[in-house]
Structures are given as structure tokens and as C-alpha cells.
Design a protein around this motif. Sequence first.
Motif, PDB file in Angstrom:
ATOM      1  N   UNK A 220       0.841  -1.209   0.000  1.00 29.65           N
ATOM      2  CA  UNK A 220       0.000   0.000   0.000  1.00 29.65           C
ATOM      3  C   UNK A 220       0.869   1.250   0.000  1.00 29.65           C
ATOM      4  N   UNK A 221       1.972   1.204   0.800  1.00 29.79           N
ATOM      5  CA  UNK A 221       2.882   2.350   0.807  1.00 29.79           C
ATOM      6  C   UNK A 221       3.472   2.584  -0.575  1.00 29.79           C
ATOM      7  N   UNK A 222       3.826   1.499  -1.271  1.00 25.29           N
ATOM      8  CA  UNK A 222       4.394   1.634  -2.616  1.00 25.29           C
ATOM      9  C   UNK A 222       3.364   2.246  -3.571  1.00 25.29           C
ATOM     10  N   UNK A 223       2.115   1.770  -3.483  1.00 23.30           N
ATOM     11  CA  UNK A 223       1.068   2.293  -4.366  1.00 23.30           C
ATOM     12  C   UNK A 223       0.754   3.748  -4.047  1.00 23.30           C
TER      13      UNK A 223
ATOM     14  N   UNK B 184       2.369  10.585  -9.428  1.00 23.70           N
ATOM     15  CA  UNK B 184       1.628  10.823 -10.673  1.00 23.70           C
ATOM     16  C   UNK B 184       0.771  12.081 -10.594  1.00 23.70           C
ATOM     17  N   UNK B 185       0.266  12.364  -9.428  1.00 26.47           N
ATOM     18  CA  UNK B 185      -0.622  13.520  -9.269  1.00 26.47           C
ATOM     19  C   UNK B 185       0.171  14.814  -9.209  1.00 26.47           C
ATOM     20  N   UNK B 186       1.278  14.813  -8.503  1.00 24.77           N
ATOM     21  CA  UNK B 186       2.015  16.061  -8.242  1.00 24.77           C
ATOM     22  C   UNK B 186       3.274  16.193  -9.067  1.00 24.77           C
ATOM     23  N   UNK B 187       3.831  15.043  -9.475  1.00 28.91           N
ATOM     24  CA  UNK B 187       5.106  15.089 -10.172  1.00 28.91           C
ATOM     25  C   UNK B 187       6.267  15.358  -9.232  1.00 28.91           C
ATOM     26  N   UNK B 188       6.031  15.359  -7.955  1.00 31.36           N
ATOM     27  CA  UNK B 188       7.068  15.627  -6.943  1.00 31.36           C
ATOM     28  C   UNK B 188       7.846  14.335  -6.652  1.00 31.36           C
TER      29      UNK B 188
ATOM     30  N   UNK C 289       8.176   9.592  -4.430  1.00 27.20           N
ATOM     31  CA  UNK C 289       8.741   8.307  -4.838  1.00 27.20           C
ATOM     32  C   UNK C 289       9.544   7.625  -3.712  1.00 27.20           C
ATOM     33  N   UNK C 290       9.888   8.375  -2.655  1.00 25.19           N
ATOM     34  CA  UNK C 290      10.659   7.777  -1.554  1.00 25.19           C
ATOM     35  C   UNK C 290       9.903   6.629  -0.882  1.00 25.19           C
ATOM     36  N   UNK C 291       8.602   6.817  -0.508  1.00 24.78           N
ATOM     37  CA  UNK C 291       7.867   5.670   0.065  1.00 24.78           C
ATOM     38  C   UNK C 291       7.804   4.488  -0.899  1.00 24.78           C
ATOM     39  N   UNK C 292       7.694   4.791  -2.182  1.00 28.32           N
ATOM     40  CA  UNK C 292       7.654   3.717  -3.189  1.00 28.32           C
ATOM     41  C   UNK C 292       8.960   2.939  -3.198  1.00 28.32           C
ATOM     42  N   UNK C 293      10.068   3.711  -3.233  1.00 33.56           N
ATOM     43  CA  UNK C 293      11.392   3.043  -3.264  1.00 33.56           C
ATOM     44  C   UNK C 293      11.646   2.217  -1.996  1.00 33.56           C
TER      45      UNK C 293
ATOM     46  N   UNK D 240       3.305  -0.836 -11.200  1.00 35.22           N
ATOM     47  CA  UNK D 240       3.770   0.406 -10.587  1.00 35.22           C
ATOM     48  C   UNK D 240       4.975   0.955 -11.335  1.00 35.22           C
ATOM     49  N   UNK D 241       5.891   0.074 -11.647  1.00 30.67           N
ATOM     50  CA  UNK D 241       7.119   0.501 -12.341  1.00 30.67           C
ATOM     51  C   UNK D 241       6.788   1.042 -13.739  1.00 30.67           C
ATOM     52  N   UNK D 242       5.880   0.336 -14.450  1.00 33.04           N
ATOM     53  CA  UNK D 242       5.525   0.758 -15.804  1.00 33.04           C
ATOM     54  C   UNK D 242       4.801   2.109 -15.790  1.00 33.04           C
ATOM     55  N   UNK D 243       3.938   2.330 -14.819  1.00 34.46           N
ATOM     56  CA  UNK D 243       3.205   3.592 -14.728  1.00 34.46           C
ATOM     57  C   UNK D 243       4.155   4.755 -14.498  1.00 34.46           C
ATOM     58  N   UNK D 244       5.129   4.576 -13.613  1.00 32.09           N
ATOM     59  CA  UNK D 244       6.104   5.637 -13.327  1.00 32.09           C
ATOM     60  C   UNK D 244       6.953   5.906 -14.560  1.00 32.09           C
ATOM     61  N   UNK D 245       7.313   4.847 -15.295  1.00 33.57           N
ATOM     62  CA  UNK D 245       8.116   5.027 -16.516  1.00 33.57           C
ATOM     63  C   UNK D 245       7.329   5.803 -17.572  1.00 33.57           C
TER      64      UNK D 245
END
Length: 472
Positions: A58-61, A68-72, A76-80, A122-127
Motif C-alpha cells: 500500500x505504501x508503494x502504491x 503521478x498527481x504532483x510530479x514531486x 517516490x521515496x515511500x515507493x522506493x 507500478x514501475x511501468x506507470x512511473x516510466x
Amino acid sequence: MNIRSWSIYILLTVSIVLTILTGMLLYYGEVEETQDTRNLLDTHEVIHSANQLYTILLDAETGQRGYLITGNQNYLEPYKNATEHIDHRLERLTTLVDEKSDQQHVINNELEPAIDRKLAELKETIALFNNQGGEEAVALTNTHFGREQMDAIRNALDKIIAQEEQLLEQRGKQLDQSSLLFNLISYGGLFFITVTIVMALITIRQKNRENQKLIDQLEKSNGMLSDLHEREVQLSNEKSKFMSMAAHDLRSPINAIMSIANLIKNDQDQLNEEQKEYLDYISESANKMSNMIDNFLDVQKIEEGENNTTQPENVNVYGLLKAILMGFKPKASSKNITLNLKSDCKDKPFCTDKAMFSQVAENLISNAIKYSPSDTTVTVSLSKADNKKGFRMSVSDQGLGIKEEEQEQIFEPYAGISNKPTGDEPSTGLGLSIVKIRIDAMGGSIECDSQPNKGTTFTTYFPPLECDETTD
């Protein structure tokens, strides 16, 4: 052993067996309780690991959507962080359910593939967001593929948790049962052990009362035996006193007979040959009786503690033995027995008790002659002891020997053996007992080596006594 004694042993044995059995059961119960507790903890850890794994996803999502919403990039830190710990958490969960085939099947066929697809989504969406902009990424997100994977992950984890909760309930019941069994064994074993010990103590107490009665009876019997013993000692002393007086009284008439015989011998020219034979027989019989009385009185004095103290002096033992053998020559000659004396220390004096040694030697030589057949040899040997202190004397004959079963009792007073004197000589059975007593008084020893039809050898050892320097 009576019934009560057996009951004591049985009760004590039962108590010991119950104690051991209770200890074993308590140990088994403790092991089972420990294992149930460990299983409970494992179940709780499985549930905790499953929830932690879902939380990390859930933290990664959440981090991915925030980016995706902010572009900040900070989102991405919680995701990583989440993606770095997912593999570890999944591996830990797999290890915890390693022995549970149903759980392993869910992880391998449902959970792990769903996690792989979710992470790929998740990885594909960020890419896409980084390369083509937010619209393409949002479009991919709106396909609900990611939500389907999260639902699949949640369903798989729910299956695992449901199975663990079922196990948790079962193990909780097992733990309760183990605790109940543990308590039953503890209190039941303690109860039975206590009852057994109390019964054993009651039985022992009753046995002690019986033993005390027996002790009282035994003390009473001992008192009676003591009185009987004192009476027996008194009678023995009176008998010894009477025998001693009788022996002393017999000496006077025997001495008178010997004196009269000697007087008649002085005037034997007036006697014919038959009268001379009668006179010799009277003299010989009187001498035998006198020797028997002397032996008897010696034993009496020794038993009463008299005349058994050593008087050390330097003695030419070889010369003394030579003189003693000279005294036995007439007796030996009458049976055609040869007397030999051997020594490797002819001129060496030894510190010993002359009178006691003489009595020992005379008795051993007399017995050797007495029990030897005609035309044989009696050998007396004198030598230094192996340790250079004291000396040894042996007396050997060529008689019939002493039976092995009789050799243990030959030193007892009045001990009779099956062999008889070869010349019908009298035997009181006191000679060897006097020898043993005298040797013991001097601190020595005596050994008997006898072989049937070959003869007997008595070997004596005399340790050195303490002589005054002024003693000749």
C-alpha cells in the motif's frame, strides 16, 4: 521377611515410581506446553508478516499515485523504500509457512505472481509518466489493472491469515488442554506421592514399634545370655582350678613312683630279666605321665596369662638345638630314626627367648619322631631370615603326612588328627597348640607343609627381640 516389611518396600517403591513417572509426565507436559506456545507465537508472526507485507505494498502504491498527481520526486521515496523491503518480507513469510503445504501453495501460485504483476504495473506507470507525461500514466491507472492485483494480493493474504487464525484457535485449545493436563499431572502426582509416603511412614512407624519390642526382648535375652556366660566362665575357671590342683596332686605320687623305680634300679642285680622289664615299663610310664602333666600345666598357665612374657637374651641357637637333639637320641634310636642338624649360621648368636624357643623346638622334634616310622630321618634346619633379621627353623620328617582338611585345626588345643604315633606313644593334642602360643608371644610365625606319604615340614620364623647390651 514378613508381610509388613514387604508392604514398606512396596509402598516406597510405588512412591519412587510415582515420583519418576510424575517427573517424566511433567517434563513431557512442559515440552508440549512450550511447543504449543512456540506454535502460537509462530502463528501470530505469520499474521503480522502478512499484514506488514500488504502495508508495504500500500505504501508503494500510495507513493506512486502521489508522484503521478504532483510530479514531486519526494513521493517516490515511500515507493522506493517499499519495493526494497517487499522481497525480504515475502521471503520471511515463506519461511514461516515452510512446513504448511496449503500456505505454500497460496504463496507460490497466488500471492507471489500477484505481487510481481503489481510491482511491474507500478514501475511501468512511473516510466510512462517520466517518458510520455501524466495522461498516458493516468490512462494506464484507470484500466483498474493495479486495483485487481491489489485485490488478488489481499485475497491471498486473507487466505493465509484465515488459515493461521484457524490454527491459532486450534493451538489455543491445545495450549489450554496442555495446561490442564500439566496441572492434573502435577496435583495428581503430588497427591498420590503424598498418600504413598504417608502410608509408608505409618507402616514404618508400626514396624519401628515391632522392632522396639524385639529389641527389648533381645536385650532381655542378652542379659540372660550374659548371666549364662558369666556362669560358664565361672564353671570353666573352677574346672581349670580343679584340673590344675589335680595335676599338681598327681605329680607327688608320680614323682614317688619314679623315685622308687630309680631306687630299685640301683639294686637291680637282685632282679631277674622279667622284673627288670617291668621296672623299665614302670619308669617309662611314669615319665610319660609326668610329661603329659607338664604339658597340661603349661597350657593352663598360658590360658591364664601366666608364663607367656618373653625374656630376651643372646642365644647360640645352633648349640641349643644340638643339645636338644642329643636329648632325643635315645628316643630316636629306639625307632632307628636318624636325627640331622643343618645350619648356615652355626656361630651366630640371636636375640630370642631361650626357654620359649626350647619348648617350641622340643615339641616339634618330639612330634616328628613320634609320627615317623622306623628307618627314616628327621631333619632340623637353622638359617638366617631372608631380611637378615631374625632366623628360621624347620623340622622335617618322612612320616605319613597330615591331611589337608586337618591342617587348619592342628594348632588348636586337643585337636585330634587321623594319624597315630608310630610307636604307640601317648599324645595329648597340646604340643602344637603350645608351639603356636609361644611363637605368637615372640611375634613369629609358623607354617605347615605336608604331603601324603612323603612327610611334614614345620617352618618357623623368629624375629629378633630387643636384648640389653649387657645381656650375654
